[in-house]
Scaffold this motif. Structure first.
Motif, PDB file in Angstrom:
ATOM      1  N   GLY A 104      12.579 -38.758 -17.564  1.00 37.17           N
ATOM      2  CA  GLY A 104      12.127 -37.631 -18.373  1.00 37.17           C
ATOM      3  C   GLY A 104      13.051 -37.379 -19.548  1.00 37.17           C
ATOM      4  N   HIS A 105      14.351 -37.503 -19.305  1.00 40.06           N
ATOM      5  CA  HIS A 105      15.330 -37.366 -20.387  1.00 40.06           C
ATOM      6  C   HIS A 105      15.065 -38.415 -21.459  1.00 40.06           C
ATOM      7  N   GLY A 106      14.798 -39.647 -21.020  1.00 38.39           N
ATOM      8  CA  GLY A 106      14.531 -40.720 -21.974  1.00 38.39           C
ATOM      9  C   GLY A 106      13.274 -40.477 -22.781  1.00 38.39           C
ATOM     10  N   LEU A 107      12.234 -39.971 -22.113  1.00 39.55           N
ATOM     11  CA  LEU A 107      10.976 -39.684 -22.810  1.00 39.55           C
ATOM     12  C   LEU A 107      11.185 -38.628 -23.895  1.00 39.55           C
ATOM     13  N   MET A 108      11.865 -37.547 -23.542  1.00 35.17           N
ATOM     14  CA  MET A 108      12.068 -36.477 -24.517  1.00 35.17           C
ATOM     15  C   MET A 108      12.992 -36.928 -25.648  1.00 35.17           C
ATOM     16  N   ALA A 109      13.967 -37.772 -25.348  1.00 36.27           N
ATOM     17  CA  ALA A 109      14.846 -38.307 -26.388  1.00 36.27           C
ATOM     18  C   ALA A 109      14.060 -39.185 -27.361  1.00 36.27           C
ATOM     19  N   ALA A 110      13.134 -39.977 -26.815  1.00 35.40           N
ATOM     20  CA  ALA A 110      12.304 -40.840 -27.662  1.00 35.40           C
ATOM     21  C   ALA A 110      11.412 -40.009 -28.577  1.00 35.40           C
ATOM     22  N   LEU A 111      10.808 -38.953 -28.040  1.00 38.59           N
ATOM     23  CA  LEU A 111       9.960 -38.091 -28.861  1.00 38.59           C
ATOM     24  C   LEU A 111      10.776 -37.413 -29.966  1.00 38.59           C
ATOM     25  N   ALA A 112      11.974 -36.944 -29.621  1.00 40.26           N
ATOM     26  CA  ALA A 112      12.818 -36.280 -30.615  1.00 40.26           C
ATOM     27  C   ALA A 112      13.216 -37.244 -31.729  1.00 40.26           C
ATOM     28  N   GLU A 113      13.415 -38.510 -31.366  1.00 39.91           N
ATOM     29  CA  GLU A 113      13.848 -39.505 -32.356  1.00 39.91           C
ATOM     30  C   GLU A 113      12.707 -39.970 -33.250  1.00 39.91           C
ATOM     31  N   GLN A 114      11.542 -40.253 -32.657  1.00 40.43           N
ATOM     32  CA  GLN A 114      10.474 -40.914 -33.408  1.00 40.43           C
ATOM     33  C   GLN A 114       9.298 -40.005 -33.758  1.00 40.43           C
ATOM     34  N   ALA A 115       9.252 -38.814 -33.170  1.00 40.24           N
ATOM     35  CA  ALA A 115       8.189 -37.849 -33.511  1.00 40.24           C
ATOM     36  C   ALA A 115       8.793 -36.446 -33.605  1.00 40.24           C
ATOM     37  N   PRO A 116       9.779 -36.267 -34.480  1.00 45.36           N
ATOM     38  CA  PRO A 116      10.519 -35.001 -34.524  1.00 45.36           C
ATOM     39  C   PRO A 116       9.671 -33.789 -34.898  1.00 45.36           C
ATOM     40  N   ALA A 117       8.532 -34.002 -35.535  1.00 47.78           N
ATOM     41  CA  ALA A 117       7.692 -32.871 -35.942  1.00 47.78           C
ATOM     42  C   ALA A 117       6.791 -32.371 -34.814  1.00 47.78           C
ATOM     43  N   LEU A 118       6.728 -33.099 -33.706  1.00 50.99           N
ATOM     44  CA  LEU A 118       5.849 -32.720 -32.601  1.00 50.99           C
ATOM     45  C   LEU A 118       6.312 -31.416 -31.958  1.00 50.99           C
ATOM     46  N   GLN A 119       5.386 -30.490 -31.786  1.00 48.82           N
ATOM     47  CA  GLN A 119       5.671 -29.216 -31.148  1.00 48.82           C
ATOM     48  C   GLN A 119       4.872 -29.111 -29.845  1.00 48.82           C
ATOM     49  N   GLY A 120       5.536 -28.684 -28.753  1.00 48.52           N
ATOM     50  CA  GLY A 120       4.887 -28.611 -27.464  1.00 48.52           C
ATOM     51  C   GLY A 120       4.332 -27.257 -27.065  1.00 48.52           C
ATOM     52  N   PRO A 121       5.034 -26.165 -27.357  1.00 46.36           N
ATOM     53  CA  PRO A 121       4.574 -24.853 -26.890  1.00 46.36           C
ATOM     54  C   PRO A 121       3.137 -24.534 -27.321  1.00 46.36           C
ATOM     55  N   GLY A 122       2.344 -24.108 -26.348  1.00 44.47           N
ATOM     56  CA  GLY A 122       0.962 -23.753 -26.625  1.00 44.47           C
ATOM     57  C   GLY A 122       0.012 -24.928 -26.745  1.00 44.47           C
ATOM     58  N   ARG A 123       0.503 -26.146 -26.499  1.00 49.61           N
ATOM     59  CA  ARG A 123      -0.315 -27.322 -26.729  1.00 49.61           C
ATOM     60  C   ARG A 123      -0.449 -28.159 -25.456  1.00 49.61           C
ATOM     61  N   VAL A 124      -1.314 -29.171 -25.526  1.00 54.06           N
ATOM     62  CA  VAL A 124      -1.633 -29.999 -24.364  1.00 54.06           C
ATOM     63  C   VAL A 124      -1.054 -31.399 -24.535  1.00 54.06           C
ATOM     64  N   ALA A 125      -0.443 -31.922 -23.469  1.00 57.58           N
ATOM     65  CA  ALA A 125      -0.020 -33.317 -23.409  1.00 57.58           C
ATOM     66  C   ALA A 125      -0.847 -34.016 -22.339  1.00 57.58           C
ATOM     67  N   VAL A 126      -1.234 -35.248 -22.604  1.00 57.63           N
ATOM     68  CA  VAL A 126      -2.006 -36.047 -21.651  1.00 57.63           C
ATOM     69  C   VAL A 126      -1.185 -37.256 -21.233  1.00 57.63           C
ATOM     70  N   VAL A 127      -1.116 -37.504 -19.935  1.00 58.13           N
ATOM     71  CA  VAL A 127      -0.414 -38.669 -19.403  1.00 58.13           C
ATOM     72  C   VAL A 127      -1.439 -39.596 -18.769  1.00 58.13           C
ATOM     73  N   LEU A 128      -1.404 -40.866 -19.169  1.00 56.65           N
ATOM     74  CA  LEU A 128      -2.299 -41.881 -18.623  1.00 56.65           C
ATOM     75  C   LEU A 128      -1.563 -42.643 -17.533  1.00 56.65           C
ATOM     76  N   GLY A 129      -2.019 -42.492 -16.280  1.00 55.47           N
ATOM     77  CA  GLY A 129      -1.360 -43.161 -15.173  1.00 55.47           C
ATOM     78  C   GLY A 129      -0.801 -42.156 -14.191  1.00 55.47           C
ATOM     79  N   ALA A 130      -0.404 -42.658 -13.012  1.00 56.53           N
ATOM     80  CA  ALA A 130       0.080 -41.760 -11.967  1.00 56.53           C
ATOM     81  C   ALA A 130       1.182 -42.393 -11.116  1.00 56.53           C
ATOM     82  N   GLY A 131       1.907 -43.353 -11.683  1.00 53.72           N
ATOM     83  CA  GLY A 131       3.010 -43.983 -10.963  1.00 53.72           C
ATOM     84  C   GLY A 131       4.302 -43.196 -11.096  1.00 53.72           C
ATOM     85  N   GLY A 132       5.426 -43.844 -10.737  1.00 58.64           N
ATOM     86  CA  GLY A 132       6.718 -43.170 -10.778  1.00 58.64           C
ATOM     87  C   GLY A 132       7.112 -42.709 -12.164  1.00 58.64           C
TER      88      GLY A 132
END
Length: 269
Positions: A104-132
Motif C-alpha cells: 500500500g505504501h508503494g502504491l501511494m508513493a507511485a501515485l504521488a510520483e506519477q499522478a500528483p494532481a490526483l485527489q481522493g477525498p469524495g471520489r471513487v477508486a476501482v481495483v481490478l482483482g482480488a489477490g494479495g
C-alpha cells in the motif's frame, strides 16, 4: 557476516527486486546478499520461512502466491498487514517472526510520483482483482478515497477480500460497468483487464501493477486517449524502500534505482 535476505514467490524469475535491492546494497557498501527464491509449493515456502526463524535469513519480501500464507505464519502482525489480510514482508526480530505489508505504501508513493494532481477525498477508486496485492491496494486507497469498488471475475474471492479489509476500509463489489464513476482504476490482475475505455471519465488516472512490460497494453491504450498513467515499477520501488530499511537497518541510498531497474528490463531510461 553477510546479511542474507530475498524475495519469495512463484514464478519468480521475472522479479526486479534483486536488481533494486542489489543496487542499494552496493551503494551503501553493505556486506549483504538479496536473492530471488522460488518456492513452488507451500511446503517449500514454509521451509524457507523456517530459515528466517532460525536466523540464517534476515527476512523475506513475499510475492504471489504466498502473501496470505506469510501473514498466517507470523507471530506478530502489523496493523496494516492485518487490515490487508496479507503480508509482503517477513523478518525475525529477537526470536519473533514479524509480518508487514508495504504494498500500500508503494502504491501511494507511485501515485504521488506519477499522478500528483490526483485527489481522493469524495471520489471513487476501482481495483481490478482480488489477490494479495489487490487487498493492499484496497486498504491503502480506502484511507484516501471516499469509496473503493472491486471488480473481479470470481465474486466469492472479492467478497473474501471485502471481509478481510473490514472494518478498516469501506469496500464493495461492483460490475465492470462502474468504471465511468472512477477517478482512479488500479489493475491488480496478472492478465490484461477487460475495461470499456470509452466509459472512462476524461480525468481518470489508470495504474497497472504489472511492470513487464513497463507500458502494458492497458496503459498504452489509455495513454493514447489522454489519460494519466502510473506504472508498476514505481509501485515496486515504493514498496521496496521500507522493506530495505527493515531488512538491512538503514535508509535507502540516494541513487537513481529506477534507472538500474529500467536497464535490467531493457527499457529506455
Amino acid at each position: 557476516m553477510t546479511i542474507r535476505a530475498g524475495v519469495a514467490g512463484w514464478p519468480i524469475a521475472h522479479s526486479l527486486s534483486p536488481a533494486i535491492h542489489g543496487a542499494w546494497i552496493r551503494a551503501a557498501g553493505l556486506d549483504a546478499d538479496y536473492t530471488a527464491f522460488g518456492p513452488e509449493t507451500e511446503t517449500q515456502f514454509r521451509d524457507l520461512v523456517g530459515q528466517v526463524r532460525q536466523g540464517s535469513l534476515r527476512g523475506l519480501n513475499v510475492t504471489a502466491p504466498w502473501k496470505e500464507v506469510a501473514l498466517a505464519l507470523a507471530d506478530e502482525v502489523s496493523d496494516t498487514a492485518r487490515a490487508c489480510g496479507s503480508a509482503n514482508l517477513l523478518w525475525q526480530d529477537k526470536g519473533v517472526l514479524r509480518a508487514d505489508s508495504t504494498d500500500g505504501h508503494g502504491l501511494m508513493a507511485a501515485l504521488a510520483e506519477q499522478a500528483p494532481a490526483l485527489q481522493g477525498p469524495g471520489r471513487v477508486a476501482v481495483v481490478l482483482g482480488a489477490g494479495g496485492a489487490a487487498r493492499a491496494a484496497v486498504h491503502a486507497l480506502g484511507q484516501v478515497f471516499a469509496e473503493v469498488w472491486i471488480i473481479n471475475r470470481t465474486p466469492a474471492r472479492a467478497e473474501a477480500l471485502i471481509a478481510a479489509v473490514q472494518p478498516h476500509t469501506s469496500a464493495r463489489l461492483t460490475s465492470s460497468h462502474a468504471v465511468s464513476d472512477a477517478a482512479l482504476i488500479v489493475n491488480a490482475l496478472s492478465v490484461p483487464p477487460e475495461v470499456d475505455l470509452t466509459a472512462l471519465s476524461p480525468g481518470a488516472v489508470l495504474m497497472d501493477m504489472t511492470y513487464r512490460p513497463l507500458m502494458t497494453g492497458f496503459l498504452s491504450a489509455v495513454s493514447e486517449r489522454g489519460h494519466t498513467v502510473v506504472d508498476g515499477l514505481a509501485m515496486l520501488i515504493g514498496q521496496a524502500r521500507p522493506s530495505f530499511a527493515t531488512l538491512f537497518g538503514l535508509a535507502t541510498p540516494d541513487i537513481d534505482v529506477r534507472a538500474e531497474a529500467l536497464r535490467v528490463l531493457g527499457e529506455p531510461t
